[in-house]
Write a protein that holds these residues in place. Sequence first.
Motif, short mmCIF file in Angstrom:
data_model
loop_
_atom_site.label_atom_id
_atom_site.label_comp_id
_atom_site.label_asym_id
_atom_site.label_seq_id
_atom_site.Cartn_x
_atom_site.Cartn_y
_atom_site.Cartn_z
N PHE A 1 0.76 -1.22 -0.03
CA PHE A 1 0.14 0.00 -0.07
C PHE A 1 0.83 1.11 0.10
O PHE A 1 1.95 1.22 0.47
N ASP A 2 0.35 2.50 -0.35
CA ASP A 2 0.89 3.72 -0.15
C ASP A 2 0.20 4.45 0.90
O ASP A 2 -1.16 4.36 0.87
N SER A 3 0.79 5.60 1.55
CA SER A 3 0.17 6.38 2.46
C SER A 3 -0.35 7.32 1.59
O SER A 3 -0.01 8.30 0.86
N LEU A 4 -1.48 8.13 2.50
CA LEU A 4 -1.98 9.40 2.10
C LEU A 4 -2.72 9.93 3.42
O LEU A 4 -3.34 9.42 3.97
N VAL A 5 -1.99 11.13 3.77
CA VAL A 5 -2.50 11.64 5.02
C VAL A 5 -3.58 12.60 4.48
O VAL A 5 -3.44 13.46 3.86
N LEU A 6 -4.68 12.36 5.44
CA LEU A 6 -5.91 13.10 5.19
C LEU A 6 -6.26 14.09 6.47
O LEU A 6 -6.14 13.31 7.61
N LEU A 7 -6.46 15.28 6.44
CA LEU A 7 -6.94 16.02 7.47
C LEU A 7 -8.23 16.97 7.30
O LEU A 7 -8.39 17.18 6.03
N CYS A 8 -9.07 17.05 8.37
CA CYS A 8 -10.37 17.39 8.12
C CYS A 8 -10.36 18.95 8.13
O CYS A 8 -9.84 19.40 8.97
N GLN A 9 -10.81 19.57 7.13
CA GLN A 9 -10.93 20.94 6.84
C GLN A 9 -12.18 21.65 7.74
O GLN A 9 -11.95 22.64 8.03
N ASN A 10 -13.22 20.73 7.50
CA ASN A 10 -14.47 21.33 7.97
C ASN A 10 -15.32 19.99 8.34
O ASN A 10 -15.22 19.07 8.33
N GLN A 11 -16.66 20.30 8.77
CA GLN A 11 -17.50 19.20 9.23
C GLN A 11 -17.81 18.07 8.19
O GLN A 11 -17.73 16.91 8.34
N GLN A 12 -17.91 18.70 6.96
CA GLN A 12 -18.01 17.73 5.68
C GLN A 12 -16.94 16.89 5.70
O GLN A 12 -16.98 15.76 5.04
#
Length: 255
Positions: A80-91
């Motif tokens: 697998f490859d990594s992807l860092v996801l960060l929440c910008q807002n409620q959606q």
Amino acid sequence: MSTPFVHLHLHTEYSIVDSTVRIPALMERCEQVAMPAVALTDQNNIFALVKFYRKALAHGIKPLIGADLRIRRDHDSADFDSLVLLCQNQQGYRNLTQLVSRCYLEGQYRGVPMADREWLDADSCNGLIALSGGMHGDVGRALVNGHAETANGLLDSWLAVFGDRYYLELTRTGRPGEAACTQQSLLLASQRGVPVVASNDVRFLDPGDYNSHEARVCIHDGRTLDDANRASHFSAAQYLRSGDEIAALFADAPE
């Protein structure tokens, strides 16, 4: 006064296999060094979210919620490859919880939850900010292997999903292949006008915690510290560096 900096790629003990960072100690340290915010990006889970959120607010730290998502390379492999996801807002928070849940419900391979690349599109990633994952992301892996054309194609596909919310992640922790990845990422960012972000891919709070971290990894892998065949994927530099340390480390790329 220390240089302002926010760690956006950080695993806690809730990543189970690759971190010794305890949340109360993390918040105490952030408060001591006057870090205004810190991100939670555990590997493919948000188990620590409630504890992290409450402890952060109690210490006057802004909690940033995210996850280090495993993206499956193909359906018949555990790679697998990594992807860092960060929440910008409620959606973004809603979409992250749905992606992580889907990894456990539909994406497990031999007990390891992963996401399929086709799950990530403009709708499912609305409200999410993405970091490329450095040399552990697909763009970084292509760059390290000398496949610039492939890296550009992968970058195009991510920009179609995230637009200006996609950042090339730069790290300098002394791991094999990392220097080449960072150099090539800076070149690609310059050529394509894509923003960059520095991280320290944090796994422990202090340099002296490296050995206990490695012991934890060995326990999970069923190996011993003195195993000559054991490959180490971490370095003693993956601690919670101060803003001044990061600024000095990336003096050539202040942006």
